[in-house]
Design a protein around this motif. Sequence first.
Motif, PDB file in Angstrom:
ATOM      1  N   PRO A 188      38.380  50.091  41.197  1.00  0.00           N
ATOM      2  CA  PRO A 188      38.927  49.073  42.098  1.00  0.00           C
ATOM      3  C   PRO A 188      38.282  49.173  43.478  1.00  0.00           C
ATOM      4  CG  PRO A 188      40.686  50.321  41.028  1.00  0.00           C
ATOM      5  CD  PRO A 188      39.402  51.027  40.726  1.00  0.00           C
ATOM      6  N   SER A 221      38.154  47.318  47.637  1.00  0.00           N
ATOM      7  CA  SER A 221      38.997  46.605  48.597  1.00  0.00           C
ATOM      8  C   SER A 221      38.581  45.140  48.675  1.00  0.00           C
ATOM      9  CB  SER A 221      38.909  47.262  49.974  1.00  0.00           C
ATOM     10  OG  SER A 221      37.590  47.187  50.465  1.00  0.00           O
ATOM     11  N   THR A 225      40.187  40.889  48.555  1.00  0.00           N
ATOM     12  CA  THR A 225      40.668  39.936  47.562  1.00  0.00           C
ATOM     13  C   THR A 225      40.128  38.557  47.903  1.00  0.00           C
ATOM     14  OG1 THR A 225      42.667  39.414  48.821  1.00  0.00           O
ATOM     15  CG2 THR A 225      42.842  41.196  47.196  1.00  0.00           C
ATOM     16  N   TRP A 228      41.302  34.254  47.072  1.00  0.00           N
ATOM     17  CA  TRP A 228      42.481  33.466  46.734  1.00  0.00           C
ATOM     18  C   TRP A 228      42.076  32.275  45.891  1.00  0.00           C
ATOM     19  CZ3 TRP A 228      47.484  34.130  46.621  1.00  0.00           C
ATOM     20  CH2 TRP A 228      48.315  33.018  46.435  1.00  0.00           C
ATOM     21  N   ALA A 239      45.974  35.706  44.059  1.00  0.00           N
ATOM     22  CA  ALA A 239      45.045  36.691  44.619  1.00  0.00           C
ATOM     23  C   ALA A 239      44.305  37.445  43.517  1.00  0.00           C
ATOM     24  CB  ALA A 239      45.793  37.672  45.503  1.00  0.00           C
ATOM     25  N   SER A 242      41.709  40.538  42.612  1.00  0.00           N
ATOM     26  CA  SER A 242      41.196  41.828  43.068  1.00  0.00           C
ATOM     27  C   SER A 242      39.952  42.148  42.244  1.00  0.00           C
ATOM     28  CB  SER A 242      42.247  42.919  42.865  1.00  0.00           C
ATOM     29  OG  SER A 242      43.401  42.650  43.622  1.00  0.00           O
ATOM     30  N   TYR A 243      39.060  42.953  42.811  1.00  0.00           N
ATOM     31  CA  TYR A 243      37.742  43.159  42.221  1.00  0.00           C
ATOM     32  C   TYR A 243      37.495  44.608  41.828  1.00  0.00           C
ATOM     33  CZ  TYR A 243      36.826  38.413  43.504  1.00  0.00           C
ATOM     34  OH  TYR A 243      36.901  37.056  43.580  1.00  0.00           O
ATOM     35  N   ARG A 299      30.986  44.881  42.591  1.00  0.00           N
ATOM     36  CA  ARG A 299      31.838  43.677  42.538  1.00  0.00           C
ATOM     37  C   ARG A 299      31.509  42.801  41.319  1.00  0.00           C
ATOM     38  NH1 ARG A 299      34.988  41.509  46.929  1.00  0.00           N
ATOM     39  NH2 ARG A 299      35.306  39.288  46.666  1.00  0.00           N
ATOM     40  N   TRP A 302      36.674  41.136  37.962  1.00  0.00           N
ATOM     41  CA  TRP A 302      37.884  40.877  38.735  1.00  0.00           C
ATOM     42  C   TRP A 302      39.074  40.653  37.821  1.00  0.00           C
ATOM     43  CZ3 TRP A 302      34.453  37.134  37.444  1.00  0.00           C
ATOM     44  CH2 TRP A 302      34.952  35.921  36.971  1.00  0.00           C
ATOM     45  N   TYR A 335      43.619  39.412  38.025  1.00  0.00           N
ATOM     46  CA  TYR A 335      44.778  38.916  38.767  1.00  0.00           C
ATOM     47  C   TYR A 335      45.961  39.819  38.424  1.00  0.00           C
ATOM     48  CZ  TYR A 335      42.082  34.789  39.867  1.00  0.00           C
ATOM     49  OH  TYR A 335      41.116  33.941  40.343  1.00  0.00           O
TER      50      TYR A 335
END
Length: 163
Positions: free
Chosen positions: A70, A72, A74, A76, A82, A84-85, A98, A101, A103
């Motif tokens: 994971p 840092s 996000t 939208w 949101a 997250s990657y 990256r 991703w 949700y």
Amino acid sequence: MSEDVDRSAAESVWDYPRPPIVVPSGERVVIELDGEIVVDTRRSLRVLETSHPPVYYVPGNAIVPGLLTPISGTTWCEFKGAASYFDVASPSGRLVARAAWHYPEPTDGYAALVGHVAFYPGRMDRCTVDQEPVVAQHGDFYGGWITSKVTGPFKGGPGTDRW
């Protein structure tokens, strides 16, 4: 979540709905990195949205353990909420920044995505759907998977920002 759809004929992304829908898929999805298979499943979900090639979300337990880190930040989505990657490490140790991703807490209507991860096909070495190599959607944001079973034109290329 909608029911699985007939995949015997080509689909036009212009027939996909807006807001998008989540559809289960029994197609075989394989993702490779550094010559190693990191995902092999017939239990993916496809997100179908007007003008976009499908995005395949694979169950987290179909991913080789220990490859996702994971990170840092996000983004939208007006529909799903949101995102997250993850950075993705190959089994040999190469890190692809990256590259995936999810949700973790999607908005109403997208709960089926919990526990599933999407990969940018252009950042992996090879992605296939039922043994057909995937072409990545243009641009660096959307993450769609283009196969012969889906037709465009597709959002993401030059001049498509305001579609």
